[in-house]
Write an enzyme that holds these catalytic residues in place. Structure first.
Site, PDB file in Angstrom:
ATOM      1  N   GLY A   1       0.816  -1.111  -0.040  1.00  0.00           N
ATOM      2  CA  GLY A   1      -0.036  -0.127  -0.174  1.00  0.00           C
ATOM      3  C   GLY A   1       1.020   1.222   0.244  1.00  0.00           C
ATOM      4  N   ALA A   2       1.928   1.219  -0.805  1.00  0.00           N
ATOM      5  CA  ALA A   2       2.907   2.264  -0.591  1.00  0.00           C
ATOM      6  C   ALA A   2       3.101   3.186  -1.705  1.00  0.00           C
ATOM      7  CB  ALA A   2       4.269   1.689  -0.556  1.00  0.00           C
TER       8      ALA A   2
ATOM      9  N   ARG B   1       0.803   5.652  -1.945  1.00  0.00           N
ATOM     10  CA  ARG B   1       0.294   6.841  -1.091  1.00  0.00           C
ATOM     11  C   ARG B   1       0.556   6.779   0.433  1.00  0.00           C
ATOM     12  NH1 ARG B   1      -5.349   6.801  -0.892  1.00  0.00           N
ATOM     13  NH2 ARG B   1      -6.202   4.936  -2.115  1.00  0.00           N
TER      14      ARG B   1
ATOM     15  N   VAL C   1      -2.517  -7.677  -2.390  1.00  0.00           N
ATOM     16  CA  VAL C   1      -2.116  -8.603  -1.344  1.00  0.00           C
ATOM     17  C   VAL C   1      -3.126  -9.622  -0.897  1.00  0.00           C
ATOM     18  CG1 VAL C   1      -0.576  -6.902  -0.382  1.00  0.00           C
ATOM     19  CG2 VAL C   1      -3.036  -6.901   0.370  1.00  0.00           C
TER      20      VAL C   1
ATOM     21  N   SER D   1      -4.616  -0.017  14.248  1.00  0.00           N
ATOM     22  CA  SER D   1      -5.228   1.157  14.456  1.00  0.00           C
ATOM     23  C   SER D   1      -6.039   1.263  15.793  1.00  0.00           C
ATOM     24  CB  SER D   1      -6.596   1.232  13.164  1.00  0.00           C
ATOM     25  OG  SER D   1      -7.153   2.292  13.561  1.00  0.00           O
TER      26      SER D   1
ATOM     27  N   TYR E   1     -13.518  -2.922  10.064  1.00  0.00           N
ATOM     28  CA  TYR E   1     -12.271  -2.436  10.124  1.00  0.00           C
ATOM     29  C   TYR E   1     -11.708  -2.495  11.566  1.00  0.00           C
ATOM     30  CZ  TYR E   1      -8.690   1.240   9.378  1.00  0.00           C
ATOM     31  OH  TYR E   1      -7.265   1.791   9.662  1.00  0.00           O
TER      32      TYR E   1
ATOM     33  N   LYS F   1      -8.417  -4.706  12.319  1.00  0.00           N
ATOM     34  CA  LYS F   1      -7.233  -4.175  13.061  1.00  0.00           C
ATOM     35  C   LYS F   1      -6.867  -4.716  14.458  1.00  0.00           C
ATOM     36  CE  LYS F   1      -5.830  -1.350   9.999  1.00  0.00           C
ATOM     37  NZ  LYS F   1      -4.763  -1.724   9.167  1.00  0.00           N
TER      38      LYS F   1
HETATM   39  P1  NAP Z   1      -4.557   5.232   1.982  1.00  0.00           P
HETATM   40  O1  NAP Z   1      -3.737   6.434   2.023  1.00  0.00           O
HETATM   41  O2  NAP Z   1      -5.853   4.782   1.795  1.00  0.00           O
HETATM   42  O3  NAP Z   1      -3.436   4.050   1.503  1.00  0.00           O
HETATM   43  C1  NAP Z   1      -3.530   2.764   1.305  1.00  0.00           C
HETATM   44  C2  NAP Z   1      -3.036   2.073   0.138  1.00  0.00           C
HETATM   45  O4  NAP Z   1      -3.523   0.760   0.077  1.00  0.00           O
HETATM   46  C3  NAP Z   1      -3.594   2.673  -1.458  1.00  0.00           C
HETATM   47  O5  NAP Z   1      -2.573   3.149  -1.993  1.00  0.00           O
HETATM   48  C4  NAP Z   1      -4.370   1.567  -1.835  1.00  0.00           C
HETATM   49  O6  NAP Z   1      -4.415   1.332  -3.170  1.00  0.00           O
HETATM   50  C5  NAP Z   1      -3.564   0.252  -1.214  1.00  0.00           C
HETATM   51  N1  NAP Z   1      -4.273  -0.962  -1.137  1.00  0.00           N
HETATM   52  C6  NAP Z   1      -5.694  -1.110  -0.998  1.00  0.00           C
HETATM   53  N2  NAP Z   1      -5.941  -2.470  -1.102  1.00  0.00           N
HETATM   54  C7  NAP Z   1      -4.719  -2.914  -1.590  1.00  0.00           C
HETATM   55  C8  NAP Z   1      -4.520  -4.388  -1.895  1.00  0.00           C
HETATM   56  N3  NAP Z   1      -5.665  -5.251  -1.940  1.00  0.00           N
HETATM   57  N4  NAP Z   1      -3.281  -4.959  -2.283  1.00  0.00           N
HETATM   58  C9  NAP Z   1      -2.301  -3.833  -2.213  1.00  0.00           C
HETATM   59  N5  NAP Z   1      -2.518  -2.517  -2.050  1.00  0.00           N
HETATM   60  C10 NAP Z   1      -3.858  -2.090  -1.580  1.00  0.00           C
HETATM   61  O7  NAP Z   1      -4.224   4.811   3.658  1.00  0.00           O
HETATM   62  P2  NAP Z   1      -3.463   5.346   4.814  1.00  0.00           P
HETATM   63  O8  NAP Z   1      -4.215   6.071   5.650  1.00  0.00           O
HETATM   64  O9  NAP Z   1      -1.988   5.611   4.231  1.00  0.00           O
HETATM   65  O10 NAP Z   1      -3.404   3.985   5.695  1.00  0.00           O
HETATM   66  C11 NAP Z   1      -2.243   3.027   5.623  1.00  0.00           C
HETATM   67  C12 NAP Z   1      -2.528   1.876   6.634  1.00  0.00           C
HETATM   68  O11 NAP Z   1      -2.782   2.433   7.993  1.00  0.00           O
HETATM   69  C13 NAP Z   1      -3.936   1.196   6.621  1.00  0.00           C
HETATM   70  O12 NAP Z   1      -3.523  -0.207   6.810  1.00  0.00           O
HETATM   71  C14 NAP Z   1      -5.016   1.705   7.561  1.00  0.00           C
HETATM   72  O13 NAP Z   1      -5.701   1.023   7.837  1.00  0.00           O
HETATM   73  C15 NAP Z   1      -3.903   2.160   8.654  1.00  0.00           C
HETATM   74  N6  NAP Z   1      -4.219   3.357   9.282  1.00  0.00           N
HETATM   75  C16 NAP Z   1      -4.629   4.406   8.956  1.00  0.00           C
HETATM   76  C17 NAP Z   1      -5.065   5.703   9.709  1.00  0.00           C
HETATM   77  C18 NAP Z   1      -5.115   6.954   9.080  1.00  0.00           C
HETATM   78  O14 NAP Z   1      -5.766   7.861  10.043  1.00  0.00           O
HETATM   79  N7  NAP Z   1      -4.680   7.193   7.968  1.00  0.00           N
HETATM   80  C19 NAP Z   1      -5.017   5.311  11.137  1.00  0.00           C
HETATM   81  C20 NAP Z   1      -4.866   3.983  11.651  1.00  0.00           C
HETATM   82  C21 NAP Z   1      -4.620   2.977  10.787  1.00  0.00           C
HETATM   83  P3  NAP Z   1      -5.536   1.954  -3.898  1.00  0.00           P
HETATM   84  O15 NAP Z   1      -5.579   3.579  -3.909  1.00  0.00           O
HETATM   85  O16 NAP Z   1      -5.548   1.535  -5.301  1.00  0.00           O
HETATM   86  O17 NAP Z   1      -6.852   1.518  -3.158  1.00  0.00           O
END
Ligand code: NAP
Length: 251
Positions: A11-12, A14, A62, A140, A152, A156
């Site tokens: 998920g790298a 962005r 994944v 999370s 979710y 988590k």
């Molecule tokens: P994000 O900006 O939505 O980025 C997630 C990335 O994962 C996207 O590029 C997405 O691709 C990719 N992805 C989704 N499904 C996938 C798959 N099946 N195989 C490969 N890649 C996939 O999310 P983020 O905010 O950076 O979050 C990253 C992690 O931290 C996640 O696990 C999230 O649950 C966790 N987290 C985030 C927060 C927060 O506040 N942001 C808080 C707690 C935990 P697409 O764009 O193509 O969908």
């Protein structure tokens, strides 16, 4: 001096994953920037190479076993055996329980739990052979329960149990496994949440910051910094932990 290793960050393209990939590259590692669409990884790869680092883009889902197997073949042949894995790929499909579809339940479980399982199972082979490994899984604060996130939060919380079991099973091979549980991090994911609840993202950020002890929301670099510590050589005695990176205590 940090030994240079091969890292995979899922998920790298962005958000947190992109910042983590850049940080691990700055730490001296060769990084596989993995996301659903290889083309979407170009920005992260370019940022790493422009800074003098080494990275490749890998397109993979994944949650798909064949896709994961193909991704590992690419990484091993182009960068060498991976001994650092960051399971960061994630999606949200929020809804109140009575409105949540089975498809939205399955999709979230598929990416977070099945995805982390498939990636880790493929990676542990290389880590045990190397006698070294660092696994970091993204949990999370929602693991503690969050309205509208039955799927979710279950996933988590599941990540935390998965991580502790990895630590117990793999410790003897020089492998550590830890989870990071972020609070509010400013990314597309939290922007989507703001949109769902009908609040402009800036207002959502300002309101959330007031509730956080350090009085600001998190940035992807806050998580990348913690990943950098957990994947470092010196963190070999830290395993099976869940670190809440949330600007205050959460558990
Ligand atoms: P994000 O900006 O939505 O980025 C997630 C990335 O994962 C996207 O590029 C997405 O691709 C990719 N992805 C989704 N499904 C996938 C798959 N099946 N195989 C490969 N890649 C996939 O999310 P983020 O905010 O950076 O979050 C990253 C992690 O931290 C996640 O696990 C999230 O649950 C966790 N987290 C985030 C927060 C927060 O506040 N942001 C808080 C707690 C935990 P697409 O764009 O193509 O969908």
């Amino acid at each position: 001096m940090t030994e240079s290793r091969t890292a995979i960050v899922t998920g790298a393209a962005r958000g947190i994953g992109a910042a983590t990939a850049q940080r691990l590259a700055a730490d001296g590692h060769a990084v596989a920037v993995l996301d659903l669409d290889a083309a979407a990884c170009a920005g992260t790869v370019e940022a790493i190479t422009a800074a003098g680092g080494r990275a490749i883009a890998v397109g993979a889902d994944v949650s798909d076993e064949a896709s994961v197997a193909a991704a590992f073949e690419t990484v091993v042949s182009e960068l060498g055996a991976p001994t650092i894995l960051v399971n960061n790929a994630g999606i949200i499909r929020d809804n109140l329980l009575f409105k949540m579809s089975t498809a939205d339940w399955d999709a979230v479980m598929g990416v977070h739990l099945r995805g982390a399982f498939l990636m880790t199972k493929a990676a542990q082979k290389h880590m045990t052979e190397a006698g070294f490994g660092r696994i970091v899984n993204l949990s999370s604060t929602s693991a503690l329960g969050n309205r509208g996130q039955a799927n979710y939060s279950a996933a988590k919380a599941g990540i935390q149990g998965f991580t502790k079991t990895l630590a117990i099973e793999l410790g003897r091979f020089g492998i550590t496994a830890n989870a990071i549980a972020p609070g509010f991090i400013q990314t597309d994911m939290t922007a989507a949440t703001a949109e769902r609840v009908g609040v402009p993202f800036d207002d959502f950020i300002a309101f959330s910051a007031k509730e956080i002890p350090v009085q600001r929301v998190g940035q992807p670099e806050d998580i990348a910094h913690t990943v950098s510590f957990l994947t470092s050589e010196g963190a070999g005695f830290v395993s099976g932990q869940v670190i809440y990176v949330a600007g205050g205590p959460k558990d």
